[in-house]
Structure formats: C-alpha cells, structure tokens
Scaffold this active site. Structure first.
Site, mmCIF file in Angstrom:
data_model
loop_
_atom_site.group_PDB
_atom_site.id
_atom_site.type_symbol
_atom_site.label_atom_id
_atom_site.label_comp_id
_atom_site.label_asym_id
_atom_site.label_seq_id
_atom_site.Cartn_x
_atom_site.Cartn_y
_atom_site.Cartn_z
ATOM 1 N NE ARG A 124 36.945 2.287 62.980
ATOM 2 C CZ ARG A 124 36.167 1.313 62.537
ATOM 3 N NH1 ARG A 124 36.053 0.188 63.231
ATOM 4 N NH2 ARG A 124 35.521 1.435 61.398
ATOM 5 C CB SER A 138 34.616 6.952 59.443
ATOM 6 O OG SER A 138 33.933 5.973 58.718
ATOM 7 C CD GLU A 191 37.915 6.010 62.595
ATOM 8 O OE1 GLU A 191 39.073 6.182 62.161
ATOM 9 O OE2 GLU A 191 37.061 5.308 62.030
HETATM 10 P P1 FAD Z 1 48.590 6.025 60.041
HETATM 11 O O1 FAD Z 1 47.554 6.962 59.575
HETATM 12 O O2 FAD Z 1 49.955 6.172 59.473
HETATM 13 O O3 FAD Z 1 48.685 6.084 61.635
HETATM 14 C C1 FAD Z 1 47.509 6.033 62.415
HETATM 15 C C2 FAD Z 1 47.920 6.090 63.910
HETATM 16 O O4 FAD Z 1 48.649 4.928 64.256
HETATM 17 C C3 FAD Z 1 48.849 7.265 64.245
HETATM 18 O O5 FAD Z 1 48.604 7.648 65.561
HETATM 19 C C4 FAD Z 1 50.240 6.654 64.144
HETATM 20 O O6 FAD Z 1 51.198 7.342 64.906
HETATM 21 C C5 FAD Z 1 49.981 5.267 64.667
HETATM 22 N N1 FAD Z 1 50.843 4.233 64.081
HETATM 23 C C6 FAD Z 1 50.907 3.860 62.778
HETATM 24 N N2 FAD Z 1 51.755 2.828 62.637
HETATM 25 C C7 FAD Z 1 52.235 2.556 63.873
HETATM 26 C C8 FAD Z 1 53.145 1.610 64.389
HETATM 27 N N3 FAD Z 1 53.760 0.715 63.594
HETATM 28 N N4 FAD Z 1 53.435 1.616 65.710
HETATM 29 C C9 FAD Z 1 52.823 2.508 66.542
HETATM 30 N N5 FAD Z 1 51.949 3.435 66.111
HETATM 31 C C10 FAD Z 1 51.658 3.443 64.798
HETATM 32 N N6 FAD Z 1 39.532 2.218 59.179
HETATM 33 C C11 FAD Z 1 38.756 1.218 59.645
HETATM 34 O O7 FAD Z 1 38.913 0.778 60.783
HETATM 35 N N7 FAD Z 1 37.779 0.686 58.867
HETATM 36 C C12 FAD Z 1 37.537 1.087 57.610
HETATM 37 O O8 FAD Z 1 36.650 0.573 56.941
HETATM 38 C C13 FAD Z 1 38.353 2.144 57.098
HETATM 39 N N8 FAD Z 1 38.142 2.618 55.852
HETATM 40 C C14 FAD Z 1 38.906 3.615 55.369
HETATM 41 C C15 FAD Z 1 38.678 4.061 54.066
HETATM 42 C C16 FAD Z 1 39.454 5.061 53.524
HETATM 43 C C17 FAD Z 1 39.194 5.531 52.118
HETATM 44 C C18 FAD Z 1 40.496 5.629 54.298
HETATM 45 C C19 FAD Z 1 41.384 6.694 53.697
HETATM 46 C C20 FAD Z 1 40.728 5.217 55.600
HETATM 47 C C21 FAD Z 1 39.923 4.195 56.154
HETATM 48 N N9 FAD Z 1 40.111 3.721 57.453
HETATM 49 C C22 FAD Z 1 39.358 2.684 57.928
HETATM 50 C C23 FAD Z 1 41.114 4.350 58.334
HETATM 51 C C24 FAD Z 1 42.555 3.802 58.149
HETATM 52 O O9 FAD Z 1 42.678 3.130 56.942
HETATM 53 C C25 FAD Z 1 42.954 2.897 59.284
HETATM 54 O O10 FAD Z 1 42.896 3.571 60.515
HETATM 55 C C26 FAD Z 1 44.371 2.330 59.101
HETATM 56 O O11 FAD Z 1 44.599 1.284 60.007
HETATM 57 C C27 FAD Z 1 45.466 3.375 59.291
HETATM 58 O O12 FAD Z 1 46.682 2.803 58.908
HETATM 59 P P2 FAD Z 1 47.941 3.673 58.544
HETATM 60 O O13 FAD Z 1 49.102 2.761 58.376
HETATM 61 O O14 FAD Z 1 47.652 4.559 57.397
HETATM 62 O O15 FAD Z 1 48.107 4.521 59.879
HETATM 63 N N1 EPU Z 2 24.153 6.769 56.492
HETATM 64 C C1 EPU Z 2 23.386 7.820 56.071
HETATM 65 N N2 EPU Z 2 23.981 8.799 55.337
HETATM 66 C C2 EPU Z 2 25.299 8.767 55.000
HETATM 67 C C3 EPU Z 2 26.086 7.695 55.441
HETATM 68 C C4 EPU Z 2 25.497 6.698 56.198
HETATM 69 O O1 EPU Z 2 22.197 7.890 56.349
HETATM 70 O O2 EPU Z 2 25.757 9.698 54.320
HETATM 71 C C5 EPU Z 2 23.506 5.705 57.290
HETATM 72 C C6 EPU Z 2 22.777 4.689 56.406
HETATM 73 O O3 EPU Z 2 21.613 4.310 57.067
HETATM 74 C C7 EPU Z 2 23.743 3.517 56.368
HETATM 75 C C8 EPU Z 2 24.363 3.601 57.749
HETATM 76 O O4 EPU Z 2 24.466 4.986 58.029
HETATM 77 O O5 EPU Z 2 23.082 2.310 56.175
HETATM 78 C C9 EPU Z 2 25.744 2.945 57.853
HETATM 79 O O6 EPU Z 2 26.582 3.447 56.821
HETATM 80 P P1 EPU Z 2 27.825 2.583 56.291
HETATM 81 O O7 EPU Z 2 27.435 1.177 56.072
HETATM 82 O O8 EPU Z 2 28.441 3.318 55.160
HETATM 83 O O9 EPU Z 2 28.817 2.530 57.524
HETATM 84 P P2 EPU Z 2 29.247 3.623 58.574
HETATM 85 O O10 EPU Z 2 28.609 3.298 59.870
HETATM 86 O O11 EPU Z 2 29.062 4.998 58.047
HETATM 87 C C10 EPU Z 2 31.253 2.216 59.471
HETATM 88 C C11 EPU Z 2 32.711 2.421 59.727
HETATM 89 C C12 EPU Z 2 33.483 2.287 58.434
HETATM 90 C C13 EPU Z 2 33.277 0.891 57.873
HETATM 91 C C14 EPU Z 2 31.768 0.686 57.635
HETATM 92 C C15 EPU Z 2 31.434 -0.710 57.184
HETATM 93 C C16 EPU Z 2 32.922 3.857 61.641
HETATM 94 C C17 EPU Z 2 33.235 5.212 62.164
HETATM 95 N N3 EPU Z 2 32.943 3.708 60.321
HETATM 96 O O12 EPU Z 2 30.821 3.304 58.664
HETATM 97 O O13 EPU Z 2 34.870 2.442 58.726
HETATM 98 O O14 EPU Z 2 33.971 0.700 56.670
HETATM 99 O O15 EPU Z 2 31.042 0.948 58.860
HETATM 100 O O16 EPU Z 2 31.600 -1.589 58.248
HETATM 101 O O17 EPU Z 2 32.665 2.951 62.436
HETATM 102 C C18 EPU Z 2 36.608 4.059 58.905
HETATM 103 O O18 EPU Z 2 36.730 3.704 60.078
HETATM 104 O O19 EPU Z 2 37.341 4.931 58.392
HETATM 105 C C19 EPU Z 2 35.577 3.454 58.085
HETATM 106 C C20 EPU Z 2 35.360 3.792 56.807
#
Ligand code: FAD
Ligand code: EPU
Length: 350
Positions: free
Chosen positions: A170, A244, A346
């Site tokens: 990240r 997250s 994050e």
């Molecule tokens: P924004 O929220 O609009 O911006 C994020 C940051 O990037 C800000 O600092 C902004 O200024 C900057 N930025 C955005 N666009 C640009 C650009 N073109 N140039 C320069 N700076 C820029 N993230 C994961 O990594 N893994 C996941 O599994 C994951 N799951 C998610 C699930 C849910 C339900 C939600 C709501 C979010 C999740 N995220 C996850 C977080 C998020 O989706 C990512 O961080 C995504 O890349 C953000 O994109 P955005 O366009 O919405 O960025």
């Molecule tokens: N767990 C718990 N309780 C909870 C949630 C998780 O005990 O309420 C434990 C469980 O053991 C589970 C483990 O944590 O097996 C891992 O949970 P999960 O697979 O849901 O993934 P995570 O580590 O919580 C990360 C990323 C996610 C990404 C998933 C899948 C980060 C901060 N988050 O979550 O990214 O989708 O793995 O790869 O690294 C995001 O960045 O916004 C995001 C959603």
C-alpha cells in the site's frame, strides 16, 4: 473548463461524508488540467494566497473530516488502448479516470490475464499505483509497466517506470517523496497472454470448488473473488466505507512469538523478509469499547465497525468524518493497549 464553488463532496466519496469543497472542477484531458492549474496560479497571484489542490479519483480511499478549503480536481481522463504486444505480453494503456473494475472487465473480455484477482476494487485507474492496490495475492506492481504523470509545478508530463515507483505494501513514491506533486494521467499495464492462475490466496480455491468450476479461467477467478468480496465487504452504494481502514501491521518474528504465547488464536502470515504480517481485523475483533467485548458490529450513531469485517469502518448514513476518525482513534488505542501494536490508517485523512 468550469470551476464550481461550495460543492458538496457527498457523492464524490464512498464514505458518503457531506463536506464542502471551496472550488471543484473536473478535467478529461491533460490540456484542460493545464488550463485549470494556470487559472489557479493566476488566482493565487492576484489574491496572494495559494490554496491546496486535491486530486480526486473515485473517492474510495478518503475520509473527509472537514470542508476542503481549496480546489478539488476530479480526474476524468478516459480511454483504453493496446499500445504494444510481444510474444508473452500485451501492454494496455488506460486513462487515469477509467473506473478500475471496468478496466478489469476489459482485460477479462479480451482474455488478458493478471488483474482478475483485483476484481471489484472500487476507484479509478489513476489511483491504482498511488498505493499499489492489492487483493488476493496480487498487487499492481505485478502488472505495472509505466505511468504518465503531470507535474503540478513544472507543468510537464513525466514517465515513471516500475523501478521509479518504489512500490511497497500500500505504498509508492507518490505517497511519500512526491506526495501532492503529480497528477497521474495514464497507466500502462503489462498483461499476460497466457494466464498464470493465482488461486493460493485466501478462500479462492474453496470458492471455485463451491462454484463447481472444472476448467479454471480468468473469468472464473474473477467471479470467485467477487463472491468472496461481496460476502464480507460492504457495498459503498448501500453503506458508506473506504474498504480496510487500517493496514495489516508488520512485526518482528520474536514479537509475534511472544504475542502468540499469550494469544494462541492470533492470525499472522510469514513475509519473505522473516517478519510477520498480522491480520488487523483479528486484532480489532478481540478488542472493544467499555460496553462490549468487540468492536466488530459496534455502532455509535451512524459511525460503526462493519459486522462482517472488523477492518472496515462504516457510515450508516449521516456520520461526520470526525466521528469516524474518533472511532478509529479509539480502536487504535484499544489494540495498542491489549497487544502493544500500533495500527496505521490506510485511508487518506483529509
Ligand atoms: P481516491 O480515493 O479518489 O484517491 C486516493 C488517493 O489517491 C488520494 O490521495 C488522491 O489524491 C490520490 N489520487 C487519486 N487519483 C489520482 C491521480 N490520478 N493522480 C494523483 N493522485 C491521485 N484497496 C485495495 O488496495 N485493495 C482492496 O481490496 C480494496 N478494497 C476496497 C473495498 C471497498 C468496498 C472500498 C470502498 C475500497 C477498497 N479499497 C481497496 C480502497 C480503494 O478502492 C483503493 O485505494 C482505490 O485505488 C482508490 O481509488 P480512487 O480512485 O477512489 O482514489
Ligand atoms: N479477520 C478476523 N476478523 C475480521 C476480519 C478478519 O479475524 O473481522 C482475520 C481472519 O483470520 C481472516 C484474516 O483476518 O482470515 C484476513 O482477512 P481478509 O481475508 O478479509 O483480509 P484482510 O487482511 O482483512 C486484506 C486487504 C484487503 C484485501 C484482502 C484480500 C489490507 C489492509 N486489506 O484484508 O484490501 O481485499 O486482504 O486480499 O491489506 C483495502 O485495502 O481496502 C482492502 C479491502
């Protein structure tokens, strides 16, 4: 080019926080971005005050805690094109304003492999390298080729290759050394012609089995990832959230061993550097406010901790950013008190 004032950002952030931006404009070409910045420079000169600039994508990784007293520039640069092809790879360039999942669908429909594990992540292409988005064993760095970014001060486009981006968990150079200096305008990804399936992470294999998949394909993996994600992550269209809220913390192995001797259920994964990455969701689930044993499912007004994934903080409707932030403070304090581990946010706090 149109600059609006005092615009609500509620529909522009997936947390659904209702704050105002002093100025708001969108751009769909690099030229329009240049004009907007020029206009902002002349305004700053005549009024003798430089206001902050916030680049906005899909707003899915932000928590607004107050009105934004500057200009929000929403990136809407579109376009997806194949720019190069060799024996093994196809190089696809996407405009920063393309929706990430639409890009994933483009790849799946064209039989290009590498991003299927990253299905359904909200947000836009431009933010994908910002923090090296990752899920289910894959990160952007694995498919990244290069990006183009516009320097806010120098007003020139620069190209960044893989080694220039300093990708980490990240993390990237754009979150640290070059913070607030560049607007990413396009990203070129290197996709595999022949898929290398990545099913080892989490519950993908179990899900494929449950789905009755016999012949594994990139579409099947994408569907499995979508099913798993939908079962635990709240849909921002229904409940405000930014995924997250905290990172999974990395600790030294001896520290993990001590924690493990007291908390036998602690969840951690060994990293190649010998350290352990803890599941922050587990840590949060084991702590709670005074009135409850766990934060998981906790709700105070409209601010809460998701009932199916403790790492996700939610807005049930009209929570203020400061209320979500206060909840995150309380969670950090309680996890630190119980485990001696300090969680890092994050989500970008604005
Ligand atoms: P924004 O929220 O609009 O911006 C994020 C940051 O990037 C800000 O600092 C902004 O200024 C900057 N930025 C955005 N666009 C640009 C650009 N073109 N140039 C320069 N700076 C820029 N993230 C994961 O990594 N893994 C996941 O599994 C994951 N799951 C998610 C699930 C849910 C339900 C939600 C709501 C979010 C999740 N995220 C996850 C977080 C998020 O989706 C990512 O961080 C995504 O890349 C953000 O994109 P955005 O366009 O919405 O960025
Ligand atoms: N767990 C718990 N309780 C909870 C949630 C998780 O005990 O309420 C434990 C469980 O053991 C589970 C483990 O944590 O097996 C891992 O949970 P999960 O697979 O849901 O993934 P995570 O580590 O919580 C990360 C990323 C996610 C990404 C998933 C899948 C980060 C901060 N988050 O979550 O990214 O989708 O793995 O790869 O690294 C995001 O960045 O916004 C995001 C959603």
């Amino acid at each position: 080019m149109q600059i609006q004032s005092n615009i609500s950002l509620k529909k522009y952030n997936t947390f659904g926080i209702d704050v105002l931006a002093k100025y708001f404009a969108s751009f769909n070409t690099v030229d329009t971005l240049g004009q907007l910045l020029q206009y902002d420079d002349s305004r700053a000169k005549s009024q003798k005050n430089q206001i902050p600039i916030l680049i906005l994508g899909g707003g899915s990784n932000m928590l607004f805690t107050k009105n934004f007293e500057g200009i929000v520039l929403k990136n809407e640069i579109k376009g997806i094109e194949i720019v190069k092809e060799d024996e093994k790879y196809v190089y696809v360039k996407a405009g920063a304003g393309e929706n990430w999942n639409q890009f994933v669908l483009y790849c799946i429909n064209n039989n290009l492999a590498g991003v299927e594990n990253l299905s359904l992540i909200p947000g836009n292409v431009g933010a994908s390298p910002m923090q090296n988005i990752g899920a289910y064993g894959v990160e952007i760095k694995d498919v990244f080729h290069s990006l183009e970014a516009f320097h806010l001060k120098e007003k020139v486009i620069e190209v960044f290759n893989l080694n220039d981006c300093a990708f980490g968990y990240r993390e990237s150079v754009f979150k640290k050394k070059y913070k607030n200096q560049f607007v990413i305008t396009s990203v070129t990804y290197r996709l595999n012609k022949k898929p290398v399936f990545n099913t080892s992470y989490g519950a993908i294999e179990q899900e494929l089995e449950k789905m009755g998949v016999k012949d594994i394909s990139i579409k099947a993996i994408s569907d499995a990832v979508i099913n798993i994600r939908s079962s635990k992550l709240p849909n921002p269209a229904e409940i405000g959230n930014a995924g997250s809220f905290f990172k999974n913390p990395e600790i030294k192995k001896p520290v993990f061993d001590i924690l493990h001797s007291t908390f036998s259920g602690i969840v951690g994964y060994a990293l190649p550097n010998g350290n352990i990455k803890l599941a922050a969701g587990w840590l949060i689930e084991q702590c709670g406010p005074k009135e409850s044993a766990t934060w998981k499912g906790y709700r105070n007004g409209d601010a809460g901790c998701h009932a199916k994934q403790a790492l996700v903080l939610v807005n049930y409707g009209n929570a203020k950013g400061v209320e979500i932030f206060a909840l995150s403070e309380a969670i950090i304090a309680s996890v630190n008190k119980k485990f001696g581990v300090v969680l890092e946010r994050e989500v970008n706090i604005i």
